[in-house]
Design a protein around this motif. Structure first.
Motif, mmCIF file in Angstrom:
data_model
loop_
_atom_site.group_PDB
_atom_site.id
_atom_site.type_symbol
_atom_site.label_atom_id
_atom_site.label_comp_id
_atom_site.label_asym_id
_atom_site.label_seq_id
_atom_site.Cartn_x
_atom_site.Cartn_y
_atom_site.Cartn_z
ATOM 1 N N LYS A 161 0.819 -1.210 0.000
ATOM 2 C CA LYS A 161 0.000 0.000 0.000
ATOM 3 C C LYS A 161 0.855 1.263 0.000
ATOM 4 C CE LYS A 161 -0.611 0.109 5.061
ATOM 5 N NZ LYS A 161 -1.610 0.084 6.156
ATOM 6 N N TYR A 162 2.153 1.098 0.311
ATOM 7 C CA TYR A 162 3.053 2.258 0.330
ATOM 8 C C TYR A 162 3.720 2.490 -1.029
ATOM 9 C CZ TYR A 162 2.572 1.272 5.312
ATOM 10 O OH TYR A 162 2.058 1.018 6.560
ATOM 11 N N SER A 163 3.614 1.531 -1.946
ATOM 12 C CA SER A 163 4.311 1.636 -3.224
ATOM 13 C C SER A 163 3.846 2.808 -4.094
ATOM 14 C CB SER A 163 4.193 0.325 -4.001
ATOM 15 O OG SER A 163 4.979 -0.680 -3.377
ATOM 16 N N PRO A 164 2.547 3.088 -4.197
ATOM 17 C CA PRO A 164 2.138 4.230 -5.036
ATOM 18 C C PRO A 164 2.767 5.553 -4.601
ATOM 19 C CG PRO A 164 0.257 2.830 -4.569
ATOM 20 C CD PRO A 164 1.373 2.324 -3.716
ATOM 21 N N ASP A 165 2.792 5.797 -3.299
ATOM 22 C CA ASP A 165 3.402 7.034 -2.818
ATOM 23 C C ASP A 165 4.904 7.014 -3.059
ATOM 24 O OD1 ASP A 165 3.106 9.606 -1.208
ATOM 25 O OD2 ASP A 165 4.622 8.563 -0.021
ATOM 26 N N ALA A 166 5.513 5.839 -2.890
ATOM 27 C CA ALA A 166 6.947 5.703 -3.128
ATOM 28 C C ALA A 166 7.281 6.023 -4.584
ATOM 29 C CB ALA A 166 7.415 4.293 -2.768
ATOM 30 N N VAL A 167 6.463 5.550 -5.513
ATOM 31 C CA VAL A 167 6.680 5.809 -6.942
ATOM 32 C C VAL A 167 6.597 7.310 -7.227
ATOM 33 C CG1 VAL A 167 5.724 5.512 -9.253
ATOM 34 C CG2 VAL A 167 5.910 3.542 -7.720
ATOM 35 N N ALA A 168 5.613 7.961 -6.640
ATOM 36 C CA ALA A 168 5.456 9.408 -6.840
ATOM 37 C C ALA A 168 6.671 10.167 -6.309
ATOM 38 C CB ALA A 168 4.184 9.897 -6.149
ATOM 39 N N ARG A 169 7.172 9.743 -5.177
ATOM 40 C CA ARG A 169 8.353 10.402 -4.609
ATOM 41 C C ARG A 169 9.605 10.109 -5.435
ATOM 42 N NH1 ARG A 169 7.386 12.390 0.645
ATOM 43 N NH2 ARG A 169 5.369 11.759 1.471
ATOM 44 N N MET A 170 9.660 8.924 -6.026
ATOM 45 C CA MET A 170 10.798 8.577 -6.879
ATOM 46 C C MET A 170 10.858 9.483 -8.107
ATOM 47 S SD MET A 170 10.741 4.399 -6.688
ATOM 48 C CE MET A 170 11.936 4.210 -8.032
ATOM 49 N N VAL A 171 9.706 9.827 -8.656
ATOM 50 C CA VAL A 171 9.664 10.735 -9.802
ATOM 51 C C VAL A 171 10.250 12.089 -9.406
ATOM 52 C CG1 VAL A 171 8.161 11.998 -11.376
ATOM 53 C CG2 VAL A 171 7.704 9.583 -10.884
ATOM 54 N N TYR A 172 9.826 12.567 -8.256
ATOM 55 C CA TYR A 172 10.346 13.853 -7.760
ATOM 56 C C TYR A 172 11.855 13.782 -7.559
ATOM 57 C CZ TYR A 172 11.020 17.916 -4.757
ATOM 58 O OH TYR A 172 11.467 19.095 -4.234
ATOM 59 N N LEU A 173 12.313 12.687 -6.917
ATOM 60 C CA LEU A 173 13.738 12.525 -6.640
ATOM 61 C C LEU A 173 14.540 12.364 -7.929
ATOM 62 C CD1 LEU A 173 13.409 10.148 -3.568
ATOM 63 C CD2 LEU A 173 14.369 12.453 -3.525
ATOM 64 N N ASN A 174 13.981 11.653 -8.890
ATOM 65 C CA ASN A 174 14.636 11.493 -10.183
ATOM 66 C C ASN A 174 14.895 12.865 -10.815
ATOM 67 O OD1 ASN A 174 15.229 9.571 -12.647
ATOM 68 N ND2 ASN A 174 13.922 11.195 -13.466
ATOM 69 N N ASN A 175 13.901 13.729 -10.780
ATOM 70 C CA ASN A 175 14.046 15.072 -11.341
ATOM 71 C C ASN A 175 15.032 15.914 -10.538
ATOM 72 O OD1 ASN A 175 12.125 14.241 -13.160
ATOM 73 N ND2 ASN A 175 10.443 15.334 -12.184
ATOM 74 N N PHE A 176 14.972 15.752 -9.232
ATOM 75 C CA PHE A 176 15.869 16.503 -8.345
ATOM 76 C C PHE A 176 17.324 16.123 -8.600
ATOM 77 C CE2 PHE A 176 18.392 16.353 -4.457
ATOM 78 C CZ PHE A 176 18.348 17.666 -4.027
ATOM 79 N N LEU A 177 17.597 14.819 -8.675
ATOM 80 C CA LEU A 177 18.964 14.342 -8.862
ATOM 81 C C LEU A 177 19.490 14.711 -10.252
ATOM 82 C CD1 LEU A 177 18.570 10.873 -7.125
ATOM 83 C CD2 LEU A 177 19.963 12.789 -6.312
ATOM 84 N N ALA A 178 18.614 14.674 -11.247
ATOM 85 C CA ALA A 178 19.017 15.091 -12.591
ATOM 86 C C ALA A 178 19.388 16.572 -12.595
ATOM 87 C CB ALA A 178 17.885 14.832 -13.576
ATOM 88 N N ALA A 179 18.577 17.378 -11.944
ATOM 89 C CA ALA A 179 18.852 18.820 -11.871
ATOM 90 C C ALA A 179 20.163 19.085 -11.147
ATOM 91 C CB ALA A 179 17.697 19.527 -11.165
ATOM 92 N N HIS A 180 20.445 18.269 -10.142
ATOM 93 C CA HIS A 180 21.704 18.450 -9.406
ATOM 94 C C HIS A 180 22.896 18.160 -10.305
ATOM 95 C CE1 HIS A 180 25.114 17.150 -6.892
ATOM 96 N NE2 HIS A 180 24.710 18.132 -6.109
#
Length: 265
Positions: A161-180
């Motif tokens: 039940k935690y996976s959907p939120d985890a996926v959404a946060r991964m998208v954010y982190l993916n963008n954050f790390l790319a920007a870094h």
């Protein structure tokens, strides 16, 4: 002889008084409590927001009753209490410990999620909101660890039940790390370290595909290879840029003008 007896008597009285004074102060009110009682009290402390008190009770529960379901649950609850108290290092350590000791526990997916959440808030939380610092300029260590924890969760427990939120946060982190990575590449470029700039931009594209920073990373590669005089790699990067971002202003200007590169970005 009389003096010696008097001294001994006084010493005995002082020891007795000290013992009486300390007995009440040092008395552990949880002495004799069952595992269930300690757990219930700890949960009550958490409901009141008394995280430090809850942590101490969970520690006592584990120490006195190291086996059984209450001890296992206490380890997980303790991790959450550390998280709520903003003790990220302790929260992550508690999650790692739980995952190692109880890999088949029904709630082990929550341990992965909580580990990711603790690092997520550590890197992207309150401090960043209180300053004008660009998030992409910050050390991404915690963000990477958060991404990896969420990635493990989704891979091992796709139906959690935690996976959907985890996926959404991964998208954010993916963008954050790319920007870094792009921020670092720009740093290299502005200092004339064109090879380092091109390599870091390429790394961003490979590791964090589909991130918004991909366009800028490709632009950096074009500019860096042009500065190095490596025209074939420059043209390859420009071709990829035009194919994936046909409406980008940069690609359009490159085709329509002979302006120097630095004036186009």
């Amino acid at each position: 002889m009389l003096i010696a007896r008097s001294v001994a008597a006084i010493a005995a009285i002082l020891l007795l008084l000290a013992g009486c004074a300390g007995s009440g102060k040092d008395k552990d009110e949880t002495s004799g409590w069952s595992a269930e009682k300690i757990y219930t009290e700890a949960r009550g402390a958490m409901s009141d927001g008394a995280w430090d008190k809850a942590i101490k009770l969970f520690e006592k529960l584990e120490s006195r009753y190291p086996y059984g379901r209450y001890a296992q649950q206490a380890q997980l609850e303790e991790a959450y209490a550390y998280y709520k108290q903003d003790e990220t290092t302790s929260a992550v350590a508690a999650c790692d410990r739980f995952m190692k000791l109880h890999p088949n526990h029904p709630s082990v997916d929550y341990a992965y999620y909580l580990k990711g959440l603790a690092n997520f808030n550590e890197d992207l939380g309150l401090f960043g909101n209180l300053t004008n610092q660009d998030q992409s300029e910050r050390d991404p260590k915690a963000a990477r660890e958060s991404f990896n924890a969420f990635k493990d969760l989704v891979a091992k427990f796709p139906n959690s039940k935690y996976s959907p939120d985890a996926v959404a946060r991964m998208v954010y982190l993916n963008n954050f790390l790319a920007a870094h990575d792009v921020h670092v590449a720009k740093y290299y470029y502005r200092r004339g370290a064109y090879i380092a700039a091109a390599n870091r931009a390429e790394q961003s594209i490979k590791q964090y595909p589909n991130a918004p920073a991909t366009e800028e990373a490709l632009i950096l590669m074009v500019r860096s290879y042009d500065a190095l005089g490596i025209k074939d790699l420059r043209d390859d990067a420009l071709r990829v840029l035009k194919k994936n971002f046909p409406k980008t202003d940069y690609a359009t200007k490159v085709l329509e003008t002979e302006e120097p590169w630095w004036k186009l970005w």
